[in-house]
Design a protein around this motif. Sequence first.
Motif, PDB file in Angstrom:
ATOM      1  N   LEU A   1       0.830  -1.207   0.000  1.00 56.25           N
ATOM      2  CA  LEU A   1       0.000   0.000   0.000  1.00 56.25           C
ATOM      3  C   LEU A   1       0.865   1.259   0.000  1.00 56.25           C
ATOM      4  O   LEU A   1       0.528   2.254  -0.658  1.00 56.25           O
ATOM      5  N   GLU A   2       1.986   1.215   0.716  1.00 55.31           N
ATOM      6  CA  GLU A   2       2.891   2.364   0.725  1.00 55.31           C
ATOM      7  C   GLU A   2       3.504   2.587  -0.648  1.00 55.31           C
ATOM      8  O   GLU A   2       3.656   3.734  -1.095  1.00 55.31           O
TER       9      GLU A   2
ATOM     10  N   SER B   1       1.702   7.085  -6.645  1.00 54.79           N
ATOM     11  CA  SER B   1       0.578   7.944  -7.045  1.00 54.79           C
ATOM     12  C   SER B   1       0.841   9.405  -6.708  1.00 54.79           C
ATOM     13  O   SER B   1       0.162  10.290  -7.238  1.00 54.79           O
ATOM     14  N   ASN B   2       1.836   9.660  -5.869  1.00 56.91           N
ATOM     15  CA  ASN B   2       2.162  11.036  -5.463  1.00 56.91           C
ATOM     16  C   ASN B   2       3.508  11.515  -5.990  1.00 56.91           C
ATOM     17  O   ASN B   2       4.023  12.540  -5.525  1.00 56.91           O
TER      18      ASN B   2
ATOM     19  N   GLU C   1      -9.085   0.031  -4.935  1.00 54.46           N
ATOM     20  CA  GLU C   1     -10.379   0.585  -4.500  1.00 54.46           C
ATOM     21  C   GLU C   1     -11.544  -0.168  -5.115  1.00 54.46           C
ATOM     22  O   GLU C   1     -12.589  -0.345  -4.483  1.00 54.46           O
TER      23      GLU C   1
ATOM     24  N   LYS D   1       3.798   7.914 -12.030  1.00 57.21           N
ATOM     25  CA  LYS D   1       2.673   8.514 -11.311  1.00 57.21           C
ATOM     26  C   LYS D   1       1.337   8.013 -11.861  1.00 57.21           C
ATOM     27  O   LYS D   1       0.412   7.692 -11.102  1.00 57.21           O
TER      28      LYS D   1
ATOM     29  N   LYS E   1      -3.936   2.316  -7.446  1.00 61.44           N
ATOM     30  CA  LYS E   1      -4.825   2.697  -6.341  1.00 61.44           C
ATOM     31  C   LYS E   1      -6.282   2.446  -6.731  1.00 61.44           C
ATOM     32  O   LYS E   1      -7.088   1.973  -5.921  1.00 61.44           O
TER      33      LYS E   1
ATOM     34  N   GLY F   1       0.788   4.591 -10.568  1.00 59.46           N
ATOM     35  CA  GLY F   1       0.394   4.595  -9.165  1.00 59.46           C
ATOM     36  C   GLY F   1      -1.071   4.907  -8.978  1.00 59.46           C
ATOM     37  O   GLY F   1      -1.755   4.284  -8.147  1.00 59.46           O
ATOM     38  N   ARG F   2      -1.583   5.854  -9.731  1.00 61.28           N
ATOM     39  CA  ARG F   2      -3.005   6.210  -9.642  1.00 61.28           C
ATOM     40  C   ARG F   2      -3.880   5.045 -10.124  1.00 61.28           C
ATOM     41  O   ARG F   2      -4.942   4.768  -9.541  1.00 61.28           O
TER      42      ARG F   2
ATOM     43  N   ASP G   1       0.848   4.189  -2.860  1.00 59.57           N
ATOM     44  CA  ASP G   1       0.641   5.577  -2.462  1.00 59.57           C
ATOM     45  C   ASP G   1       1.815   6.452  -2.891  1.00 59.57           C
ATOM     46  O   ASP G   1       1.625   7.570  -3.390  1.00 59.57           O
ATOM     47  N   TYR G   2       3.039   5.948  -2.720  1.00 60.03           N
ATOM     48  CA  TYR G   2       4.235   6.717  -3.082  1.00 60.03           C
ATOM     49  C   TYR G   2       4.241   7.028  -4.577  1.00 60.03           C
ATOM     50  O   TYR G   2       4.506   8.166  -4.991  1.00 60.03           O
TER      51      TYR G   2
END
Length: 476
Positions: A355-356, A362-363, A384, A373, A380, A376-377, A359-360
């Motif tokens: 999960l980290e 996606s940011n 979801e 990036k 995620k 990553g999105r 998240d990393y």
Amino acid sequence: AQLISEYYYATFSKLQAIRIDFMRQLGVALFAIAQTLPAVFAWTQSTLLSKPFHSSTSTALAMTATTGSAPKPSLPIPEPICSDSPGTWAYDTMSRRVNEEILQRTYEDNKENFESPEFRPILEKFQKLREDLKTSSKLEMLEKPPENASQERKREWDEWMQILKPYLGSGDTWLSAPWMVTEFYVYRRLMEAIGYWDEGTPGFHYDPFVKQKQAGLQSSAGSAEPMLEKIPALPKTAEGIDLAASIALWGNKMDLSIWPADAANADIDVFTSILESASENLLHDDLGILANHCEKLRQKGGGNVDIIVDNAGFELITDLALAQHLIESGIASKVTFQLKSHPTFVSDALEKDLLEHVDYYSNLDEIKFPNAKRAGRKWKQFLEEGLWKCHEDDFWVQAFAMWDMTEPLRSDLRMRCDLAFVKGDANILGDRKWDLTAPFGEVVGAYFPCPVCALRTFKAEIGCGMDAAQIERARK
């Protein structure tokens, strides 16, 4: 293979730049696929592919190791590898490397906490563990969980007692007991020293390897950026799954317990040239079987595919890339990540690590790492929407041979999983020295509960399923 492993382990445990060059020259790995006959759970077809480099209703079942009636390799099972032969990777690992490199680096990474007053009892147990390793003392009983511990916690301890009982009774030491047992045991003892399960203490769910994992994550973006540009454009064909699986295979080389990460080189791409040279060191190739199986899953609308994750950092990013292709290509309708239940082997991934990582990425900076990036999105979103699922299991941190897989995990894989990718776990071979030409289907295919594709790199003197001529080529 043994000479190669001894050479690069001895030479590259600390030298990052040389490591990168050596990976290009001598990386070797195992990639295999076998198909089952579901009615009798027997493997009916199996060949081997290798490339270089590096719950359901069943949850109500009791968690126990499988009995003698469970499937086993069809070939005679070799004796387990022990660590009492100087000059072997096992001996060096248990007599020196675990204590002098891994635990010393663990101490340095956690020095501020370990030397604080509240961590004093933890440091004392940590030092006791190191002294036991240094002197190769006899193995000890694990501390019994308190009466008010959860049933899951008590079950985990019972399973470990099942593993340790033969060696405690015979007075085995860190060197005389099987290598697989002692390697897993050292990390279980570390969790005991930390008080990983002791609520209300500073060691509760404390990950002593978090700095190494974060360094591995932060140093991965430079290599991942050009790789992740390719994933969305992969064709829904044999070529597509070939490249996605190859990327995940090469990622298995990135083991932080052997090669610590260097976050200062986060912008450097060391992976593209390695991937491009992959075909030079192929030991065996079963792409056709994998591609055919994946096409059957695609034709039926996608299957349940599991990835048995190994290392956090760049390797986990390549696993996520593989999982992305599995979903986008229609091979998988759901991907389940099988993850460790507590920190082990330095870089092995837990759910929190996955999960980290998502998240990393996606940011990340969209200008510097647009593809990473975007990936990553998307990852995620997969989580979801339930297209990706995480599952931690104690079995993945225990010293059972994989043919002794515990329940309900075995039954879950047998009834639910259409294809499992195994990343790196040596216990798929029981940490035993099989003849390197032993057919993969007669070793792993004979017992694994579902179709399996092993993405493994040579990190020790353990393997199977390779052609004799290719073994000789690797030795040279």
